[in-house]
Each structure stands twice: as C-alpha cells, then as structure tokens.
Write a protein that holds these residues in place. Structure first.
Motif, PDB file in Angstrom:
ATOM      1  N   SER A 361      23.708  19.807   1.850  1.00 40.52           N
ATOM      2  CA  SER A 361      24.337  21.132   1.587  1.00 40.52           C
ATOM      3  C   SER A 361      25.124  21.088   0.247  1.00 40.52           C
ATOM      4  O   SER A 361      26.346  21.712  -0.037  1.00 40.52           O
ATOM      5  N   GLY A 362      24.625  20.398  -0.908  1.00 41.43           N
ATOM      6  CA  GLY A 362      25.284  20.366  -2.139  1.00 41.43           C
ATOM      7  C   GLY A 362      24.745  21.392  -3.079  1.00 41.43           C
ATOM      8  O   GLY A 362      24.928  21.455  -4.180  1.00 41.43           O
ATOM      9  N   GLY A 363      23.550  22.074  -2.534  1.00 37.85           N
ATOM     10  CA  GLY A 363      22.858  22.907  -3.454  1.00 37.85           C
ATOM     11  C   GLY A 363      21.858  22.284  -4.242  1.00 37.85           C
ATOM     12  O   GLY A 363      21.176  22.661  -5.269  1.00 37.85           O
ATOM     13  N   LYS A 364      21.227  21.001  -3.798  1.00 33.83           N
ATOM     14  CA  LYS A 364      20.441  20.400  -4.454  1.00 33.83           C
ATOM     15  C   LYS A 364      18.808  21.157  -4.353  1.00 33.83           C
ATOM     16  O   LYS A 364      18.222  21.280  -5.408  1.00 33.83           O
ATOM     17  N   THR A 365      18.691  21.467  -3.173  1.00 40.12           N
ATOM     18  CA  THR A 365      17.431  22.231  -3.002  1.00 40.12           C
ATOM     19  C   THR A 365      17.454  23.556  -3.746  1.00 40.12           C
ATOM     20  O   THR A 365      16.276  23.739  -4.540  1.00 40.12           O
ATOM     21  N   VAL A 366      18.329  24.382  -3.775  1.00 43.13           N
ATOM     22  CA  VAL A 366      18.536  25.517  -4.483  1.00 43.13           C
ATOM     23  C   VAL A 366      18.364  24.999  -6.061  1.00 43.13           C
ATOM     24  O   VAL A 366      17.991  26.003  -6.843  1.00 43.13           O
ATOM     25  N   SER A 481      27.201  17.710  -5.835  1.00 43.39           N
ATOM     26  CA  SER A 481      26.936  19.081  -6.146  1.00 43.39           C
ATOM     27  C   SER A 481      26.544  19.546  -7.655  1.00 43.39           C
ATOM     28  O   SER A 481      27.597  19.509  -8.308  1.00 43.39           O
ATOM     29  N   THR A 487      33.203  25.155  -2.616  1.00 45.08           N
ATOM     30  CA  THR A 487      34.226  26.181  -1.944  1.00 45.08           C
ATOM     31  C   THR A 487      33.366  27.166  -1.512  1.00 45.08           C
ATOM     32  O   THR A 487      32.058  27.270  -1.874  1.00 45.08           O
TER      33      THR A 487
HETATM   34  N1  LIG Z   1      28.926  23.486  -4.486  1.00 44.75           N
HETATM   35  C1  LIG Z   1      28.911  24.264  -3.471  1.00 44.75           C
HETATM   36  N2  LIG Z   1      29.855  24.637  -2.766  1.00 44.75           N
HETATM   37  C2  LIG Z   1      29.800  25.552  -1.538  1.00 44.75           C
HETATM   38  N3  LIG Z   1      28.673  25.849  -0.975  1.00 44.75           N
HETATM   39  C3  LIG Z   1      27.557  24.966  -1.540  1.00 44.75           C
HETATM   40  C4  LIG Z   1      27.605  24.455  -2.624  1.00 44.75           C
HETATM   41  N4  LIG Z   1      26.390  23.975  -3.022  1.00 44.75           N
HETATM   42  C5  LIG Z   1      25.497  24.058  -1.964  1.00 44.75           C
HETATM   43  N5  LIG Z   1      26.251  25.076  -1.003  1.00 44.75           N
HETATM   44  C6  LIG Z   1      25.632  25.656   0.217  1.00 44.75           C
HETATM   45  O1  LIG Z   1      24.880  24.944   0.577  1.00 44.75           O
HETATM   46  C7  LIG Z   1      23.595  25.710   0.997  1.00 44.75           C
HETATM   47  C8  LIG Z   1      22.485  24.849   1.051  1.00 44.75           C
HETATM   48  O2  LIG Z   1      21.957  24.247  -0.182  1.00 44.75           O
HETATM   49  P1  LIG Z   1      20.928  23.434  -0.444  1.00 44.75           P
HETATM   50  O3  LIG Z   1      20.314  23.598  -1.676  1.00 44.75           O
HETATM   51  O4  LIG Z   1      20.018  23.534   0.659  1.00 44.75           O
HETATM   52  O5  LIG Z   1      21.720  22.026  -0.151  1.00 44.75           O
HETATM   53  P2  LIG Z   1      21.174  20.615  -0.281  1.00 44.75           P
HETATM   54  O6  LIG Z   1      19.627  20.603  -0.545  1.00 44.75           O
HETATM   55  O7  LIG Z   1      21.844  19.808  -1.259  1.00 44.75           O
HETATM   56  O8  LIG Z   1      21.032  20.083   1.175  1.00 44.75           O
HETATM   57  C9  LIG Z   1      23.714  26.725   0.231  1.00 44.75           C
HETATM   58  O9  LIG Z   1      22.881  27.741   0.463  1.00 44.75           O
HETATM   59  C10 LIG Z   1      25.000  26.964  -0.213  1.00 44.75           C
HETATM   60  O10 LIG Z   1      25.430  28.016   0.599  1.00 44.75           O
END
Ligand SMILES: Nc1ncnc2c1ncn2[C@@H]1O[C@H](COP(=O)(O)OP(=O)(O)O)[C@@H](O)[C@H]1O
Ligand SMILES: [Mg+2]
Length: 736
Positions: A361-366, A481, A487
């Motif tokens: 949930s750090g936004g890596k996939t996004v 992230s 946040t």
């Molecule tokens: N820096 C950040 N602060 C808050 N929420 C975040 C952040 N980065 C990601 N997220 C949340 O985590 C969700 C999942 O992101 P994702 O790209 O799947 O993470 P990962 O691949 O790193 O597990 C996103 O939809 C977003 O809501």
C-alpha cells in the motif's frame, strides 16, 4: 450411382451445390420442375448416398429453398414434400432427421427471403469466372486479386466448380468452405526469411485477419488447427481448403502484396520504423513505398503480449491527470525510464532495471501502472495488458522478452514470484539482453536478443533476493512510497491517478517514438549529449562504485526526460529525477522496513527456541546441544542479556525461511549499527561449548530501540540458572 448425366438433375444439383438463396436458380426454370406437379422431383432424384454432413445440409437447405421458389406455403403441401425428402434420405441410408427441424428450417428460410426481397434480383445469375460473387463487404484483397480458376467465391462460401480435376463430385459445384476465405498478403520474416500467409474470412460481421505460417496452409492436417481461431475448416474439408489456397496463391502470385513480418516489437526495418503492438509507427515524412512490417508472433501467446500495446481514452486526459505527479522525483524517474526504452537501442545503452521497493500500500503498483500507461494497457489483470506480475515462469518471461523489444517490461510484485531463484533468473536474462539457446523442431531457435528496461516492484529489492547476481550493477532501487509520505490526502490522489491511467493510456509512448523517428538526423548529436551526461555523472559519483556503474543508466534517463519533455510538450519531464534522488540512490539512505522485519523474524525465532542457543549461565544439566547443533549463543544472567548471537549459517536459514535475503539483511544490520563486530569489521567471536566461533551478534540495544523486547521481565533468563529450566521466556513455544 450416376446422376450427373442428366441435364436436369445436374441443373438442380447445381442450384443446391451453390446453396445461396439469392443465386439459386429457381426450380421453375428447371425443365423437370416446370413439367411436373412436384417442384422438387429433380432434386429428390438427384439425392445420392455418400454426401458428407456439410454437403447433406447444403442439399437439404437447397431443397427447402426450392419449395419456397415454387411458392409452396401451404403447411399440408409443405409437410408432404418434407416427408418425401425424409423418405429419400432414409432410402440412401442417411440418419433420420426430425420433421420439426425441417419445418423450422423452412420457416427460417421463408423469413430470410422476406427480409431479403429488396436485394433479391441482384446477382441472380452467378458471377463470371474470375470475379467475386455477392458481398455486402468486399473481401480485403489487393486490386486485381481474383478467385482462382475452378473456384467460385461469394458471401456464401467457397465452392469448387467446373469439370475435370477442379470439379466437385460429378462436376457440380461443391461447397468447400461455408464462408469465403481470401489471401490478403504474403509475409516474409524480417530475420529468418520464413514465409507466412495473411488470410481473412468473415467472422462476427467483419473480415477477420489472421497470419499463419506457410507450412500450415500447405498441410491438410495442420490447417485444421486454425479451427481454434474460428477458421471454417474441418478435417473433412481441410484437403480441399489447402487446394483452394494453393490455387488462390498461384493465380494471384504477382498481385498479392508482399510484406515483411517481425516476431518482435520495437525497431524494425533498420530502425526506420517501430512496431508498437500491431501498429507500425513511421516517420511523418516516410518515403512512399517504405517497407510495411507487421508483427507476427513466433509462438502462441506472443500476439497477446503484443496486444497490450495499444491506445485507449484520450491523450489530453492522460496528460492532465499525470502532470501533477511529475513533481514527485520517483514518479518522474519511473516514467522517464519507461519512455527511455526505445532510446536504449538507438544509443547503444545496456538494459537497466528500475524497481520500487517497500511495504504494501505504498502505491508501487499504481506507480508501475502510470509508467506502463505511456505505452499500453496498464491493467495487469486484463487479458491484453502491457504490464504483468512476477507470477510467471522463466519461459513465460523469456517469451515476453522476445516480443517486448525497445519497450519496457513491467513486472509487479516480486512476492508473487514462485521463488526468488526465478526473480534472479529473469533479472539475469534482462541484463544479459539475450535468451538461452533453445532447440526447437524448426531448428536452433530463440537466441533472441532484447533491448528493454525492466520496471519492477516488491517489498525487497531484486538485488537482495540473492547475493550471487551479477545483475547488481544496473538496478536502480527506489525505496518507500513513490508518492511520498502516507497521508489520507495522498491516498486519494493515488487513487485518482490509478483511475486516470486505467482509462487513458497508450498515447505518450507512440508520440515519443514518432518524435524519435522524425529526428533520425539528430541521433548522432543525441549520442554526444548522452556521453556528456555520462561524464557528468561519473564525475559526481567519485569513487562510489554503485553510482559509477549506474552513470550510463542515469544518463539515458536524463536524456529521455529532456527529449520527452520536448516531444510531449511536458517541460517537467526535463528535470532530472536522479539529481534529486542522488543521496538515496547512492545507497546511503534506504527507506522501507525490511531490515527491521528481518530482525523481528530472527528474534522471534530465538525467543521461541531459547534452548537452541548455548548459554554458559544455564545449568549444565539444562544444556543439551540440539540435534542440529547450537544455533548460537544467548547469555542468560540476572541482569538480563546484552546480545543475541547467531551462527551465521543458522541465521541465514532462519532468514531465508522468513522470506528475507540473509546476506543483504546482515549487511544492512551492520550498516545500521545493530551488530557488534570485531575491530576488523568481522563478526564478533564467542565461546560456544569450549570452541571460539564468529557469530552474528545482534545487540540488545537495537532490539530495545525497536521495541521488540519486553521491557524488564520479558527477556531471557530474568530468573537465571537458579531454578533449572526457568530460562524459557514467557510465551515460549519451545518443545512444541
Ligand atoms: N503515499 C501514500 N499515501 C496514502 N495512501 C497511499 C499512498 N500510496 C498508496 N496509497 C494507497 O494504497 C493503495 C494501494 O496502492 P498500491 O499501488 O496497490 O500499493 P502497493 O503496490 O505498494 O501495495 C492506493 O490505492 C492508495 O490509496
Ligand atoms: Mg502492489
């Protein structure tokens, strides 16, 4: 049974062999039909044994059409003729049809006829030889391409006509294929010179194109495999279809367009054009007659990989949605790395790897989706995606590498890999830029080469998956992230970006490629610019070995950013992310909590098995070496303990089982000052059962600092050897 000697029989047979409603000669025109009360007497007489199921169904259909031609609408009269038909069929040994089915067929044909009355007159006389029959949508063939002699091709299919060798049984037209099939091109492999044939046939209301190896259309058992693509061939008709296609090609050999095909995407025709998915990108001022190169997968699944590279949604929406995120250096870096892919080959830069590392949930996939969206569908869950996950095999990855050339290979989440060996192998393959030699029936094949950038994500670095990797050199690791501090507001923005790039993609990349193509003349100066940036980074790296090796990677990203800023009119891309991330990239700063979690793993293991560690303060009677040897030393004293020391091999095993890379972990612990080391930097020596051994010595202060130990009372040996066996801490799972 001889039926073709009689002209009337032959006539009626012709009308059924042709089958089509519109060009079926009306029964009333048949001499036999006009003279008798029975409009289908001739057709009934023409029935013979030995028709294959396709021929038989054509016959039945023609029979029904003739009844309609004759104006039979009365149900009783109709049923009478249908009974005659069933009787005739039974007589020739055909399986019994249900009368109800025949009635349905009759009703359907009547309806069709009603709706087609407007077009009924056109083409009532069959087309002349060497020209196409009736088509709502003409076949996609080049000018001058005609059906071969001896064949009739219309919307209703391919029929073998005429006497002699070309004729059907008894010389009457014979339905070979229930839909028309045409050859639209001949394709020559850009590399090996192998030939393929481009076919087209109607499917779901349009002409479906399909490129197949020449050997396939020349072989009646191989051509049947095309049935899987909806190609209208069965094992009964395959021989005839092969014959038809051979005749087709021979008849039109000089008129069928010749094209070049490539089994890989990216630069083709001597870098004069670029295959972005199935689309060939060319310079705006391409000389007319420039080579047409088509993508043609060498193996099953290749086309699916290529299909990921396509556009969807709007360029402007993508641009507006992505623009605010370019402020973030990590997003800018991964995006310019993605755009750099086509430049690597042009500038002769080796394959780089960029990875996003850190917790879930750090936004890596996004972020990876954002980078992928420059080129194609970033939804790794879709069938036609330009992004995949690490949940693949080495062969699968090699297929992707063989196809994805001069484009980024995007693999999300190393945790999804079956094992860390696979990650290492694929990283190795990417860096090597060439595949392993594979034997195949076609000969020595698959020593493919590829120029690509691997974009990856995972909790740990691909470098930390294993220590042996020679790949270490070119991995740019971005920790934490990519969107900055976690946040709620950032979370919403990340979600918005995710929505944007899933809806609008495949615009920036091809625009950038066209820009590159249009400036072929400037490529030499780009090389010079690249070299200047390499020198700049090399100087800045000083004697930092990691940064030094990365200089050309950083430089190509910098140049890609500058060029893309111009090509896409996004000035923000020109700002070099590497400069902003220099400290982090030098390996001094590492966000992410992997070392901490690894420490917890090691500590938890020890806590659950304290007796596996040698302790001089424990009573000898309570000191029995485990069957697999001491795990290390963990002293128990009344004043608590100062260190937990692991045998290096034991720690390695514990960490690997916990999913951590032991080498990288111990290094990072050392860097963080969590270990006690000997003055020379080696592991501290300890006495274990009389022997001096070097152990990985984890300081209690580090564990305390991270809040892992339970303050006073929870440690090992708070109640020391006094009461034998009391050295087990609370919550111990020892002895289970
Ligand atoms: N820096 C950040 N602060 C808050 N929420 C975040 C952040 N980065 C990601 N997220 C949340 O985590 C969700 C999942 O992101 P994702 O790209 O799947 O993470 P990962 O691949 O790193 O597990 C996103 O939809 C977003 O809501
Ligand atoms: Mg993820």
């Amino acid at each position: 049974m001889v039926t073709n000697a009689n002209g009337s029989v032959n006539g009626s047979a012709r009308s059924w062999a042709r089958g089509p409603r519109r060009d079926a000669a009306p029964a009333a025109a048949e001499p036999a039909g006009s003279a008798t009360a029975c409009p289908v007497a001739g057709t009934l007489a023409a029935l013979r044994a030995g028709l294959d199921p396709g021929e038989l169904s054509q016959y039945v259909r023609a029979f029904v059409e003739q009844l309609l031609d004759a104006g039979v609408e009365n149900e009783v009269e109709r049923d009478g003729y249908l009974t005659q038909l069933l009787g005739a069929m039974q007589q020739h040994g055909y399986p019994r049809l249900r009368k109800a089915d025949l009635r349905d067929m009759f009703a359907r044909a009547a309806r069709d006829r009603q709706s087609a009355t407007g077009t009924q007159t056109q083409d009532s006389v069959g087309p002349a030889a060497g020209s196409w029959g009736a088509f709502a949508e003409p076949p996609p063939v080049a000018a001058g391409v005609v059906p071969p002699a001896g064949w009739h091709v219309s919307e209703d299919g391919v029929f073998q006509v005429g006497g002699g060798a070309g004729g059907g049984r008894g010389g009457e037209p014979l339905l070979v294929c229930p839909v028309p099939v045409v050859i639209t091109g001949r394709l020559i492999d850009a590399e090996g010179g192998q030939e393929s044939i481009a076919l087209a046939w109607p499917r779901d209301g349009r002409w479906k194109p399909k490129v197949v190896g020449r050997a396939v259309v020349a072989n009646k058992s191989k051509i049947v495999d095309l049935a899987a693509d909806g190609f209208p061939v069965t094992c009964e008709t395959s021989g005839k279809v092969v014959r038809y296609l051979a005749d087709f090609e021979a008849e039109n050999i000089d008129r069928i367009p010749r094209e070049t095909v490539s089994p890989a995407l990216g630069w083709v025709d001597d870098t004069r054009s670029f295959l972005w998915g199935v689309e060939q990108l060319r310079p705006a001022l391409a000389e007319s007659g420039a080579a047409v190169v088509l993508f043609q997968g060498a193996e099953a699944g290749d086309e699916q990989v290529a299909r990921g590279f396509h556009a969807h949604g709007e360029w402007e929406d993508w641009r507006t949605g992505v623009l605010p995120f370019l402020e973030l250096p990590k997003i800018r870096l991964i995006l310019t790395a993605s755009l750099a892919a086509p430049l690597l080959g042009v500038l002769g830069v080796p394959n780089p790897i960029v990875e996003l590392c850190g917790e879930t949930s750090g936004g890596k996939t996004v972020a990876l989706r954002g980078a992928t969206s420059c080129w194609g569908n970033p939804d790794e869950r879709a069938q036609d995606a330009a992004m995949s996950t690490w949940d693949t095999t080495r062969v699968g990855a090699e297929r992707m590498l063989a196809v994805i050339n001069n484009l980024p290979l995007v693999l999300d989440d190393t945790r999804r890999a079956r094992d860390s060996t696979l990650v290492n192998q694929i990283v190795y393959d990417v860096v090597a830029g060439r595949g392993r030699t594979r034997g195949s029936p076609k000969g020595l094949q698959g020593v493919g080469t590829w120029s690509t950038v691997l974009l990856s994500s995972g909790e740990v670095s691909v470098n930390d998956q294993n220590e042996k990797g020679g790949a270490r050199a070119r991995v740019v690791s971005l920790w934490g992230s990519p969107f900055g501090a976690v946040t709620g507001e950032t979370g919403e923005r990340v979600k918005a970006l995710n929505r944007t790039v899933l809806a609008h993609y495949g615009h920036a990349g091809p625009r950038f490629v066209r820009f590159i193509l249009d400036r072929r003349g400037e490529w030499p100066t780009w090389k010079e610019r690249l070299e200047a940036v390499v020198r700049e980074y090399t100087q800045r790296a000083g004697n930092n070995a990691i940064l030094n090796r990365m200089a050309d990677t950083f430089a190509v990203f910098a140049l890609a950013g500058e060029l893309a800023a111009e090509a896409l009119e996004i000035p923000a891309l020109a700002r070099r992310p590497v400069d902003e991330l220099w400290g982090e990239l030098s390996g001094e700063v590492r966000e992410g909590d992997v070392p901490t979690r690894a420490l917890r793993c090691a500590y938890d293991w020890a806590v659950s098995r304290p007796k596996n560690f040698f302790s001089p303060c424990r009573h000898e009677s309570d000191r029995e070496q485990p069957h697999d040897g001491w795990a290390g030393r963990w002293d128990a004293t009344t004043s608590g303990w100062a260190f937990l020391a692991y045998m290096p091999h034991k720690l390695a095993k514990v960490l690997e089982e916990g999913g951590f890379d032991s080498g990288a972990t111990v290094r990072s612990w050392k860097d963080k000052g969590w270990l006690q080391t000997a003055p020379a930097g080696t592991h501290q020596q300890h006495r274990v059962e009389g022997a001096q051994v070097r152990l990985v010595t984890i300081l209690r202060t580090a564990l305390d600092l991270l809040g892992m130990t339970v303050p006073s009372g929870g440690g090992l040996c708070q109640r020391p050897d006094a009461a034998g066996g009391a050295t087990t801490p609370s919550g111990s799972r020892d002895g289970m």
